[in-house]
Design a protein around this motif. Structure first.
Motif, short mmCIF file in Angstrom:
data_model
loop_
_atom_site.label_atom_id
_atom_site.label_comp_id
_atom_site.label_asym_id
_atom_site.label_seq_id
_atom_site.Cartn_x
_atom_site.Cartn_y
_atom_site.Cartn_z
N MET A 139 0.84 -1.19 0.00
CA MET A 139 0.00 0.00 0.00
C MET A 139 0.88 1.25 0.00
O MET A 139 1.93 1.27 0.64
N VAL A 140 0.43 2.25 -0.70
CA VAL A 140 1.12 3.53 -0.75
C VAL A 140 0.37 4.48 0.18
O VAL A 140 -0.84 4.67 0.05
N ASP A 141 1.11 5.07 1.13
CA ASP A 141 0.46 5.95 2.10
C ASP A 141 1.22 7.23 2.39
O ASP A 141 0.90 7.94 3.33
N ARG A 142 2.23 7.53 1.53
CA ARG A 142 3.03 8.72 1.82
C ARG A 142 3.87 9.16 0.63
O ARG A 142 4.11 8.40 -0.30
N CYS A 143 4.35 10.38 0.74
CA CYS A 143 5.40 10.89 -0.15
C CYS A 143 6.70 10.36 0.43
O CYS A 143 7.08 10.70 1.56
N ILE A 144 7.37 9.50 -0.29
CA ILE A 144 8.60 8.86 0.19
C ILE A 144 9.73 9.88 0.34
O ILE A 144 10.45 9.87 1.33
N CYS A 145 9.87 10.77 -0.60
CA CYS A 145 11.00 11.72 -0.58
C CYS A 145 11.00 12.61 0.66
O CYS A 145 12.05 12.91 1.21
N TYR A 146 9.82 13.03 1.09
CA TYR A 146 9.72 13.94 2.23
C TYR A 146 9.11 13.27 3.47
O TYR A 146 8.90 13.92 4.49
N ASP A 147 8.81 11.97 3.37
CA ASP A 147 8.21 11.20 4.46
C ASP A 147 6.99 11.90 5.06
O ASP A 147 6.85 12.03 6.27
N LYS A 148 6.11 12.36 4.18
CA LYS A 148 4.86 13.00 4.58
C LYS A 148 3.72 12.06 4.23
O LYS A 148 3.53 11.70 3.07
N THR A 149 2.95 11.65 5.24
CA THR A 149 1.87 10.71 4.97
C THR A 149 0.68 11.41 4.33
O THR A 149 0.47 12.62 4.52
N PHE A 150 -0.09 10.63 3.61
CA PHE A 150 -1.31 11.17 3.02
C PHE A 150 -2.31 11.54 4.12
O PHE A 150 -3.11 12.45 3.94
N ALA A 151 -2.25 10.85 5.26
CA ALA A 151 -3.12 11.19 6.39
C ALA A 151 -2.78 12.59 6.91
O ALA A 151 -3.69 13.37 7.23
N GLU A 152 -1.48 12.92 6.99
CA GLU A 152 -1.07 14.27 7.38
C GLU A 152 -1.62 15.29 6.39
O GLU A 152 -2.13 16.35 6.79
N MET A 153 -1.50 14.96 5.11
CA MET A 153 -1.98 15.87 4.08
C MET A 153 -3.49 16.04 4.16
O MET A 153 -4.00 17.15 3.99
N LYS A 154 -4.19 14.95 4.44
CA LYS A 154 -5.66 15.00 4.54
C LYS A 154 -6.11 15.94 5.64
O LYS A 154 -7.07 16.70 5.48
N LYS A 155 -5.41 15.94 6.76
CA LYS A 155 -5.74 16.86 7.85
C LYS A 155 -5.62 18.31 7.39
O LYS A 155 -6.46 19.15 7.70
N ILE A 156 -4.56 18.60 6.64
CA ILE A 156 -4.35 19.95 6.12
C ILE A 156 -5.41 20.30 5.09
O ILE A 156 -5.95 21.41 5.08
N ILE A 157 -5.72 19.35 4.22
CA ILE A 157 -6.75 19.54 3.20
C ILE A 157 -8.07 19.91 3.85
O ILE A 157 -8.73 20.87 3.46
N ASP A 158 -8.44 19.16 4.88
CA ASP A 158 -9.70 19.41 5.57
C ASP A 158 -9.69 20.74 6.32
O ASP A 158 -10.65 21.51 6.26
N LYS A 159 -8.60 21.01 7.01
CA LYS A 159 -8.50 22.23 7.82
C LYS A 159 -8.55 23.50 6.97
O LYS A 159 -9.17 24.49 7.35
N HIS A 160 -7.90 23.47 5.79
CA HIS A 160 -7.77 24.67 4.98
C HIS A 160 -8.65 24.66 3.72
O HIS A 160 -8.56 25.58 2.91
N GLY A 161 -9.45 23.62 3.54
CA GLY A 161 -10.31 23.55 2.36
C GLY A 161 -9.55 23.49 1.06
O GLY A 161 -9.98 24.04 0.05
N VAL A 162 -8.43 22.78 1.08
CA VAL A 162 -7.56 22.67 -0.09
C VAL A 162 -8.28 21.97 -1.24
O VAL A 162 -8.93 20.95 -1.03
N LYS A 163 -8.11 22.50 -2.45
CA LYS A 163 -8.76 21.94 -3.64
C LYS A 163 -7.78 21.53 -4.73
O LYS A 163 -8.19 21.02 -5.77
N SER A 164 -6.46 21.78 -4.52
CA SER A 164 -5.50 21.47 -5.57
C SER A 164 -4.12 21.18 -4.98
O SER A 164 -3.84 21.53 -3.83
N ILE A 165 -3.29 20.56 -5.79
CA ILE A 165 -1.89 20.31 -5.42
C ILE A 165 -1.20 21.63 -5.09
O ILE A 165 -0.49 21.74 -4.10
#
Length: 68
Positions: A1-27
């Motif tokens: 399973m893929v669950d993170r950006c390997i280069c920066y060791d940032k999980t998609f779960a971490e990103m999801k929290k930011i997406i939800d908190k800030h209403g992110v709509k794009s990369i």
């Protein structure tokens, strides 16, 4: 399973929290808040799916990176 950006060791779960908190709509918007996907860029299609679907774990997808 893929669950993170390997280069920066940032999980998609971490990103999801930011997406939800800030209403992110794009990369582009997400990159204002967290560093990811700037080296190999293999996580970018997955991060797009996190933004679109809210999922944070994915089966490996076959990517054609020959034109990157």
């Amino acid at each position: 399973m893929v669950d993170r950006c390997i280069c920066y060791d940032k999980t998609f779960a971490e990103m999801k929290k930011i997406i939800d908190k800030h209403g992110v709509k794009s990369i582009y918007e997400l990159r204002k808040h967290i560093l990811f996907g700037e080296n190999c860029m293999l996580c970018v299609p997955y991060v797009e799916q996190v933004i679109k679907t809210g999922k944070t774990k994915f089966e490996v997808i076959n990517l054609d990176i020959s034109n990157l």
